[in-house]
Design a protein around this motif. Structure first.
Motif, PDB file in Angstrom:
ATOM      1  N   VAL A  97       0.937  -1.513   0.294  1.00 54.93           N
ATOM      2  CA  VAL A  97      -0.030  -0.093  -0.132  1.00 54.93           C
ATOM      3  C   VAL A  97       0.710   0.861  -0.133  1.00 54.93           C
ATOM      4  O   VAL A  97       1.831   1.279   0.692  1.00 54.93           O
ATOM      5  CB  VAL A  97      -0.726  -0.315   1.133  1.00 54.93           C
ATOM      6  N   PHE A  98       0.489   2.131  -0.392  1.00 53.88           N
ATOM      7  CA  PHE A  98       1.491   3.853  -0.681  1.00 53.88           C
ATOM      8  C   PHE A  98       1.485   3.875   0.895  1.00 53.88           C
ATOM      9  O   PHE A  98      -0.139   4.383   0.502  1.00 53.88           O
ATOM     10  CB  PHE A  98       1.079   4.286  -2.230  1.00 53.88           C
ATOM     11  N   ARG A  99       1.775   4.384   0.647  1.00 53.62           N
ATOM     12  CA  ARG A  99       1.709   5.766   2.306  1.00 53.62           C
ATOM     13  C   ARG A  99       3.196   7.030   1.431  1.00 53.62           C
ATOM     14  O   ARG A  99       4.006   6.808   1.170  1.00 53.62           O
ATOM     15  CB  ARG A  99       2.436   5.305   3.268  1.00 53.62           C
ATOM     16  N   PHE A 100       2.443   7.764   2.414  1.00 54.07           N
ATOM     17  CA  PHE A 100       2.731   9.370   2.105  1.00 54.07           C
ATOM     18  C   PHE A 100       1.925  10.554   3.024  1.00 54.07           C
ATOM     19  O   PHE A 100       1.004  10.873   2.749  1.00 54.07           O
ATOM     20  CB  PHE A 100       2.945   9.779   0.664  1.00 54.07           C
ATOM     21  N   ASP A 101       2.314  10.194   3.740  1.00 53.46           N
ATOM     22  CA  ASP A 101       1.972  11.376   5.015  1.00 53.46           C
ATOM     23  C   ASP A 101       2.853  12.915   4.447  1.00 53.46           C
ATOM     24  O   ASP A 101       3.988  13.375   5.457  1.00 53.46           O
ATOM     25  CB  ASP A 101       1.842  11.239   6.597  1.00 53.46           C
ATOM     26  N   PRO A 102       2.601  14.136   3.773  1.00 55.32           N
ATOM     27  CA  PRO A 102       3.405  15.080   3.613  1.00 55.32           C
ATOM     28  C   PRO A 102       3.835  15.920   4.815  1.00 55.32           C
ATOM     29  O   PRO A 102       4.166  16.692   4.421  1.00 55.32           O
ATOM     30  CB  PRO A 102       2.572  16.480   2.653  1.00 55.32           C
ATOM     31  N   GLN A 103       2.714  15.709   5.747  1.00 60.27           N
ATOM     32  CA  GLN A 103       3.398  16.093   7.147  1.00 60.27           C
ATOM     33  C   GLN A 103       4.919  15.898   7.679  1.00 60.27           C
ATOM     34  O   GLN A 103       5.206  16.968   8.836  1.00 60.27           O
ATOM     35  CB  GLN A 103       1.942  16.273   8.284  1.00 60.27           C
ATOM     36  N   LYS A 104       5.104  14.917   7.263  1.00 59.77           N
ATOM     37  CA  LYS A 104       6.179  13.980   8.417  1.00 59.77           C
ATOM     38  C   LYS A 104       6.982  13.243   6.992  1.00 59.77           C
ATOM     39  O   LYS A 104       7.753  13.330   7.844  1.00 59.77           O
ATOM     40  CB  LYS A 104       5.779  13.161   9.345  1.00 59.77           C
ATOM     41  N   ASP A 105       6.798  12.599   6.429  1.00 60.49           N
ATOM     42  CA  ASP A 105       7.571  11.834   5.516  1.00 60.49           C
ATOM     43  C   ASP A 105       8.108  12.915   4.005  1.00 60.49           C
ATOM     44  O   ASP A 105       7.744  13.735   3.672  1.00 60.49           O
ATOM     45  CB  ASP A 105       6.759  10.594   4.311  1.00 60.49           C
ATOM     46  N   LYS A 106       9.220  12.238   4.467  1.00 57.17           N
ATOM     47  CA  LYS A 106      10.248  13.230   3.104  1.00 57.17           C
ATOM     48  C   LYS A 106       9.381  12.572   1.725  1.00 57.17           C
ATOM     49  O   LYS A 106       9.829  13.192   0.491  1.00 57.17           O
ATOM     50  CB  LYS A 106      11.706  12.932   3.605  1.00 57.17           C
ATOM     51  N   LYS A 107       9.752  11.446   1.394  1.00 54.22           N
ATOM     52  CA  LYS A 107       9.166  10.806   0.362  1.00 54.22           C
ATOM     53  C   LYS A 107       8.090   9.684   0.505  1.00 54.22           C
ATOM     54  O   LYS A 107       7.998   8.617   1.153  1.00 54.22           O
ATOM     55  CB  LYS A 107      10.109  10.560  -0.899  1.00 54.22           C
ATOM     56  N   PRO A 108       7.501   9.032  -0.518  1.00 55.04           N
ATOM     57  CA  PRO A 108       6.284   8.331  -0.364  1.00 55.04           C
ATOM     58  C   PRO A 108       7.264   6.767  -0.031  1.00 55.04           C
ATOM     59  O   PRO A 108       8.195   6.502  -0.746  1.00 55.04           O
ATOM     60  CB  PRO A 108       5.393   8.363  -1.787  1.00 55.04           C
ATOM     61  N   TYR A 109       6.614   5.934   0.200  1.00 57.33           N
ATOM     62  CA  TYR A 109       6.755   4.413   0.062  1.00 57.33           C
ATOM     63  C   TYR A 109       6.203   3.541   0.376  1.00 57.33           C
ATOM     64  O   TYR A 109       4.330   3.665   0.092  1.00 57.33           O
ATOM     65  CB  TYR A 109       7.988   4.084   1.506  1.00 57.33           C
ATOM     66  N   PHE A 110       5.862   2.113   0.065  1.00 53.45           N
ATOM     67  CA  PHE A 110       5.510   1.306   0.247  1.00 53.45           C
ATOM     68  C   PHE A 110       5.078   0.245   1.403  1.00 53.45           C
ATOM     69  O   PHE A 110       6.250  -0.010   2.130  1.00 53.45           O
ATOM     70  CB  PHE A 110       5.167   0.365  -0.628  1.00 53.45           C
ATOM     71  N   LYS A 111       3.975  -0.071   2.643  1.00 53.00           N
ATOM     72  CA  LYS A 111       4.188  -0.961   3.349  1.00 53.00           C
ATOM     73  C   LYS A 111       3.504  -1.673   3.283  1.00 53.00           C
ATOM     74  O   LYS A 111       2.324  -2.446   2.640  1.00 53.00           O
ATOM     75  CB  LYS A 111       3.270   0.081   4.569  1.00 53.00           C
ATOM     76  N   GLU A 112       3.724  -3.132   3.649  1.00 47.94           N
ATOM     77  CA  GLU A 112       2.881  -4.490   3.361  1.00 47.94           C
ATOM     78  C   GLU A 112       2.131  -5.060   4.405  1.00 47.94           C
ATOM     79  O   GLU A 112       2.625  -4.877   5.111  1.00 47.94           O
ATOM     80  CB  GLU A 112       4.336  -5.448   2.611  1.00 47.94           C
ATOM     81  N   TYR A 113       1.318  -5.868   3.906  1.00 44.97           N
ATOM     82  CA  TYR A 113       0.130  -6.077   5.147  1.00 44.97           C
ATOM     83  C   TYR A 113      -0.346  -7.230   4.182  1.00 44.97           C
ATOM     84  O   TYR A 113      -0.376  -7.077   2.738  1.00 44.97           O
ATOM     85  CB  TYR A 113      -1.204  -4.970   5.726  1.00 44.97           C
ATOM     86  N   THR A 114      -0.239  -8.185   5.172  1.00 47.66           N
ATOM     87  CA  THR A 114      -1.079  -9.664   4.825  1.00 47.66           C
ATOM     88  C   THR A 114      -2.045  -9.395   5.637  1.00 47.66           C
ATOM     89  O   THR A 114      -1.991  -9.868   6.696  1.00 47.66           O
ATOM     90  CB  THR A 114       0.085 -10.795   4.995  1.00 47.66           C
ATOM     91  N   ILE A 115      -2.825 -10.312   4.604  1.00 51.17           N
ATOM     92  CA  ILE A 115      -4.507 -10.251   5.240  1.00 51.17           C
ATOM     93  C   ILE A 115      -5.205 -11.108   4.836  1.00 51.17           C
ATOM     94  O   ILE A 115      -5.190 -12.102   3.768  1.00 51.17           O
ATOM     95  CB  ILE A 115      -5.280  -9.172   4.751  1.00 51.17           C
ATOM     96  N   PRO A 116      -6.462 -12.073   5.514  1.00 50.83           N
ATOM     97  CA  PRO A 116      -6.776 -12.942   5.436  1.00 50.83           C
ATOM     98  C   PRO A 116      -8.152 -12.631   4.392  1.00 50.83           C
ATOM     99  O   PRO A 116      -8.757 -11.673   4.961  1.00 50.83           O
ATOM    100  CB  PRO A 116      -7.105 -13.362   6.043  1.00 50.83           C
ATOM    101  N   VAL A 117      -8.116 -13.556   3.238  1.00 52.01           N
ATOM    102  CA  VAL A 117      -8.957 -12.883   2.328  1.00 52.01           C
ATOM    103  C   VAL A 117     -10.214 -13.761   2.190  1.00 52.01           C
ATOM    104  O   VAL A 117      -9.718 -15.251   1.783  1.00 52.01           O
ATOM    105  CB  VAL A 117      -8.685 -12.173   1.006  1.00 52.01           C
ATOM    106  N   LYS A 118     -11.163 -14.100   1.736  1.00 52.70           N
ATOM    107  CA  LYS A 118     -12.437 -14.742   1.175  1.00 52.70           C
ATOM    108  C   LYS A 118     -13.111 -14.279   0.643  1.00 52.70           C
ATOM    109  O   LYS A 118     -13.325 -13.596  -0.332  1.00 52.70           O
ATOM    110  CB  LYS A 118     -13.445 -14.952   2.767  1.00 52.70           C
ATOM    111  N   GLU A 119     -13.874 -15.058  -0.204  1.00 48.75           N
ATOM    112  CA  GLU A 119     -14.453 -15.177  -1.498  1.00 48.75           C
ATOM    113  C   GLU A 119     -15.775 -13.392  -1.112  1.00 48.75           C
ATOM    114  O   GLU A 119     -16.075 -14.397  -0.444  1.00 48.75           O
ATOM    115  CB  GLU A 119     -15.333 -16.050  -1.827  1.00 48.75           C
TER     116      GLU A 119
END
Ligand code: FES
Length: 270
Positions: A8-30
């Motif tokens: 997921v793209f993450r960027f908070d212009p208030q505190k991040d110098k540049k955007p980055y991607f953060k990974e999350y693994t989640i259970p997915v059902k139909e």
């Protein structure tokens, strides 16, 4: 139940110098959508994630974003149908980012307001205080109907090369709405609208790349609307633009046939 990784793209212009991607693994059902997954992440894994949504049924246009490289509505995108073990989510492109997956659509909403997206009439008194409806045939309705399905999600902006090159280009959905009202048989406001349309980076800067039409989740064809606008603008400059504007419908007869045909409904007995 399967586990799927979300980048997921993450960027908070208030505190991040540049955007980055953060990974999350989640259970997915139909049946889970990408929006369901983002809500799961926010509620269970990372409350700092920001995204925009409202209707969750493809109507409000709030949840437009880039999913695995394509502009999509997150609430309308089934995760398992993507057939991907990793799903990458980014905000709509060609817009600045307020935070994470929330793009700033305000410049385009200002442009939208400037093209006067409403019916404009010469008979101002009737327009402001209508006494009766305006006549419009089914054929006249079809002239603009598809363009009225636009939900202003902004996904068309993402694939527009002219939007990426010029900040002052009005953009596909704004121009499609300019055409939607100008093509309406009840409207006589094209000249007023043209003042906003006819700026430096205007309709003539559209290269007809048609990415906007491919991106639209509602089947609207903004690229076509822009070509129609060009046609009207050229016809107007050559003096060949004439439009017969719909009149108001005649007053209904005081005692019509229906009045005699249908007797008043019986009064309830209890
Ligand atoms: Fe309204 Fe997705 S939440 S269109």
């Amino acid at each position: 139940m399967r586990e799927i990784k979300f980048k997921v793209f993450r960027f908070d212009p208030q505190k991040d110098k540049k955007p980055y991607f953060k990974e999350y693994t989640i259970p997915v059902k139909e049946g889970m959508t990408v929006l369901d997954a983002l809500i799961y992440i926010k509620e269970n894994l990372d409350p700092t994630l920001s995204m925009r949504y409202s209707c969750r049924m493809g109507i409000c246009g709030s949840c437009g974003m880039i999913i695995n490289g394509k502009p999509e509505l997150a609430c309308h995108t089934q995760i398992l149908e993507l057939k991907s073990e990793t799903i990458e989510v980014e905000p709509t492109q060609n817009l600045s980012v307020i935070k994470d997956l929330v793009p700033d659509l305000r410049p385009f909403f200002t442009k939208h307001r400037n093209i006067k997206p409403y019916i404009i009439r010469d008979d101002r008194e009737e327009m402001e205080k209508p006494t009766r409806e305006y006549k419009q045939t089914p054929e006249e309705l079809l002239e603009f109907l598809q363009f009225s399905y636009c939900i202003k999600c902004g996904l068309c902006i993402s694939l527009c090369p002219t939007c990426s090159a010029y900040d002052d280009f009005l953009g596909p959905f704004v121009l499609a709405q300019a055409y939607r009202y100008s093509a309406d048989s009840r409207d006589s406001g094209f000249e007023e609208r043209l003042k906003a349309i006819d700026k430096t980076h205007s309709i003539t800067n559209c290269h007809f790349a048609t990415g906007c039409s491919a991106a639209c989740p509602k089947g609207v064809d903004p690229a076509l609307a822009i070509q129609f606008l060009k046609k009207i603008a050229v016809a107007k400059s050559l003096g060949g633009f004439k439009k017969k504007v719909a009149e108001i419908a005649p007053a209904p007869p005081e005692k019509g046939p229906n009045k005699d045909k249908y007797p008043p409904a019986p009064k309830p007995t209890v």
